[in-house]
Design a protein around this motif. Sequence first.
Motif, PDB file in Angstrom:
ATOM      1  N   GLY A 229       0.811  -1.163   0.012  1.00 62.70           N
ATOM      2  CA  GLY A 229      -0.126   0.031  -0.080  1.00 62.70           C
ATOM      3  C   GLY A 229       0.883   1.162   0.021  1.00 62.70           C
ATOM      4  O   GLY A 229       2.001   1.148  -0.553  1.00 62.70           O
ATOM      5  N   ARG A 230       0.196   2.408   0.339  1.00 63.87           N
ATOM      6  CA  ARG A 230       0.820   3.689   0.436  1.00 63.87           C
ATOM      7  C   ARG A 230       2.167   3.517   1.526  1.00 63.87           C
ATOM      8  O   ARG A 230       1.904   3.200   2.669  1.00 63.87           O
ATOM      9  CB  ARG A 230      -0.137   4.591   0.637  1.00 63.87           C
ATOM     10  CG  ARG A 230      -1.082   4.873  -0.427  1.00 63.87           C
ATOM     11  CD  ARG A 230      -2.161   6.263   0.085  1.00 63.87           C
ATOM     12  NE  ARG A 230      -3.000   6.457  -1.106  1.00 63.87           N
ATOM     13  CZ  ARG A 230      -2.758   6.920  -1.979  1.00 63.87           C
ATOM     14  NH1 ARG A 230      -1.702   7.723  -2.287  1.00 63.87           N
ATOM     15  NH2 ARG A 230      -3.878   7.388  -2.854  1.00 63.87           N
ATOM     16  N   GLN A 231       3.031   4.261   1.080  1.00 63.07           N
ATOM     17  CA  GLN A 231       4.213   4.313   2.039  1.00 63.07           C
ATOM     18  C   GLN A 231       3.754   4.998   3.295  1.00 63.07           C
ATOM     19  O   GLN A 231       4.402   4.839   4.272  1.00 63.07           O
ATOM     20  CB  GLN A 231       5.564   4.933   1.496  1.00 63.07           C
ATOM     21  CG  GLN A 231       6.704   4.776   2.239  1.00 63.07           C
ATOM     22  CD  GLN A 231       7.145   3.581   2.731  1.00 63.07           C
ATOM     23  OE1 GLN A 231       7.054   2.672   1.968  1.00 63.07           O
ATOM     24  NE2 GLN A 231       7.453   3.523   4.020  1.00 63.07           N
ATOM     25  N   SER A 232       3.031   6.214   3.285  1.00 63.20           N
ATOM     26  CA  SER A 232       2.831   6.891   4.233  1.00 63.20           C
ATOM     27  C   SER A 232       1.724   6.126   5.216  1.00 63.20           C
ATOM     28  O   SER A 232       1.913   6.155   6.670  1.00 63.20           O
ATOM     29  CB  SER A 232       1.833   8.196   3.808  1.00 63.20           C
ATOM     30  OG  SER A 232       0.612   7.821   2.883  1.00 63.20           O
TER      31      SER A 232
ATOM     32  N   LEU B 298       2.788  15.099  -3.593  1.00 63.58           N
ATOM     33  CA  LEU B 298       4.228  14.982  -2.773  1.00 63.58           C
ATOM     34  C   LEU B 298       3.999  14.595  -1.401  1.00 63.58           C
ATOM     35  O   LEU B 298       3.057  15.175  -0.649  1.00 63.58           O
ATOM     36  CB  LEU B 298       5.064  16.169  -2.854  1.00 63.58           C
ATOM     37  CG  LEU B 298       5.696  16.597  -4.180  1.00 63.58           C
ATOM     38  CD1 LEU B 298       6.705  17.759  -4.155  1.00 63.58           C
ATOM     39  CD2 LEU B 298       6.034  15.340  -5.060  1.00 63.58           C
ATOM     40  N   VAL B 299       4.425  13.444  -1.101  1.00 64.74           N
ATOM     41  CA  VAL B 299       4.056  12.842   0.279  1.00 64.74           C
ATOM     42  C   VAL B 299       5.393  12.765   1.171  1.00 64.74           C
ATOM     43  O   VAL B 299       6.575  12.563   0.591  1.00 64.74           O
ATOM     44  CB  VAL B 299       3.483  11.453   0.206  1.00 64.74           C
ATOM     45  CG1 VAL B 299       3.391  10.889   1.725  1.00 64.74           C
ATOM     46  CG2 VAL B 299       2.371  11.363  -0.360  1.00 64.74           C
TER      47      VAL B 299
ATOM     48  N   ASP C 270       3.270  10.420  -5.119  1.00 63.02           N
ATOM     49  CA  ASP C 270       2.162   9.540  -5.193  1.00 63.02           C
ATOM     50  C   ASP C 270       0.979   9.963  -5.682  1.00 63.02           C
ATOM     51  O   ASP C 270       0.824  10.918  -6.076  1.00 63.02           O
ATOM     52  CB  ASP C 270       1.904   9.076  -3.652  1.00 63.02           C
ATOM     53  CG  ASP C 270       1.383   7.894  -3.281  1.00 63.02           C
ATOM     54  OD1 ASP C 270       0.875   7.079  -4.454  1.00 63.02           O
ATOM     55  OD2 ASP C 270       0.936   7.413  -2.345  1.00 63.02           O
ATOM     56  N   ASP C 271       0.157   8.928  -5.929  1.00 59.48           N
ATOM     57  CA  ASP C 271      -1.317   9.373  -6.516  1.00 59.48           C
ATOM     58  C   ASP C 271      -2.079  10.207  -5.237  1.00 59.48           C
ATOM     59  O   ASP C 271      -1.457  10.161  -4.248  1.00 59.48           O
ATOM     60  CB  ASP C 271      -2.191   8.271  -6.734  1.00 59.48           C
ATOM     61  CG  ASP C 271      -1.564   7.566  -7.949  1.00 59.48           C
ATOM     62  OD1 ASP C 271      -0.810   8.271  -8.849  1.00 59.48           O
ATOM     63  OD2 ASP C 271      -1.591   6.228  -7.897  1.00 59.48           O
TER      64      ASP C 271
END
Length: 555
Positions: free
Chosen positions: A137-140, A351-352, A361-362
């Motif tokens: 999943g998302r890194q965040s 940008l995350v 990221d999306d």
Amino acid sequence: MKGSTHRRCYCRDPKTGKPLGKKCPRLSSRKHGSYSIRQELPPREDGTRRSFSRAGYETLKAAQADLDHIRALLGLADADDPEGLAQIVELLEKVGDEKAPLPNVEETRRRLSHGLDLTSRLTVGDWLDMWLAGKKGRQSAISRDEGNIRLHLKPRIGHIRLDRLRVSHLSEMFEAIAEANVEISEGNAARRMAVEDLAQIPWKGREHRARRKVLKAAIDEMEPFRRVVTPATRQRIRSTLRAALNAAIAQQLITFNPAAHVELEAGKRPKALVWTEERILHWKRTGEKPSPVMVWTPEHTGLFLDHVEQDRLYALWHLIAFRGLRRGEACGQRWTDAHLDDGRITVAKQLVVDGWEVYEDDPKTDAGARTIALDTDTVRALKRHRVQQDKDRAKWGSAWVETGRVFTRENGELLHPANVTRRFIELYEEIGLPPIRLHDLRHGAATLAHAAGADLKDIQEMLGHSSIAITADTYTSLLPETDRAIAEAAARLVPRARRTEQAADNDADLEADEESGAEAMTDGAGESAAEPGPGAPSAHAPRTQTAPDEESEAA
């Protein structure tokens, strides 16, 4: 399969030193020696015998109870289930080697029927590490889960066996986390006071330098500033654990998810409040913000934009203030997704920040990928920004870093979102505006759109929310002027008898008292640029209320 109990002692022949065993003359007394059990187990694949043995029982009754317990465990496997029998035998061998208590029959039956590993000693901490390592999943989101596991879950419940985790364990954990907030607050207050004392000590002078040295050493030994764990954070901690335990159920390691049943205080989203005159005065007197989420009035926003009009990132501030982009969306906006001639932009990337690293990221949700219409002033600001960026590109020449972003550093490199936030705070503090977060400009954009007549569905699409409930509950605040107009309109709907002269006199007295109070407040507090009156002129105020003229459209 055979099983037996027998009594033995450890007495030795005083002459030879050898164990007497059954020849001990004192074995005739039931109080002498101890009982042992031995239960035959199915032979190994190579045909060798194996058994379960245990000694040290004080009574025959206790020994016989454990022997019956072992036979009950062996009887859990059906005659046509050799794999189940093998699991039970492996469990008994492990219990015998570790001298551990015999497993509960019903618990073993449940685990066997669900296909769970009977010999597993996997702890909660071990499983959380395994789950996190395989998480996609998302890194965040992964980083958030890692922080919850490292800071809260593993230190408090990581040692508990996964299959023995109960709701009571989690209730105790969250109570302990809540109680630790008191310690965190006290530690933060002590450190803040020490830092303030250090700032008051002059730099010059031997005595002053010695005091500063001692105080710095004391500060270094203090705990660093820490955030209190709010109800919303505790909900996120539970969410991480619940997801991990659901994955354990899918792997047939457990059959029950206690995280789904622990009761927690609801983590309510803070309600956005507008910086009214009364709230500004309270903030100036006490330093306290009425809410974690505060919204500037249109006058405040106009003052800010007037002040930053020559700032290199003016177009970014303007875009967020009027169209409500998230910080990461604004920093990640690409020129290929900006259609200025048509007066619209497409939010396709963001940008995350992960720690301090920045990656593309999306958008946060599927609804975050959206196309937003731009007003004429915002289009004009973006066009001026593009001209300035072309000049910067020519100035830097081969050293220019081509990222394709709308907003960049002076040499074209990506903006770090944290630095954008820091710059925003510096700019509004220069003119003494009441404090807000950069994200609160997004709340302000929703409030302005709401006051201008946009319905909640339009605002939801502008902000890129997946749920209209978030838009309604969190992102729209009534401006005082709009709220007052609604109140007056509602009052006029009710027919009333003609007002008496006494009521008119009372209103006149009330107005006179209010004017006197306002004059006293002005004398005591003074005027400031951060507290414009409702009629204060701003270059941006009328633009939000009138349609652009033909000259503006042409530009």
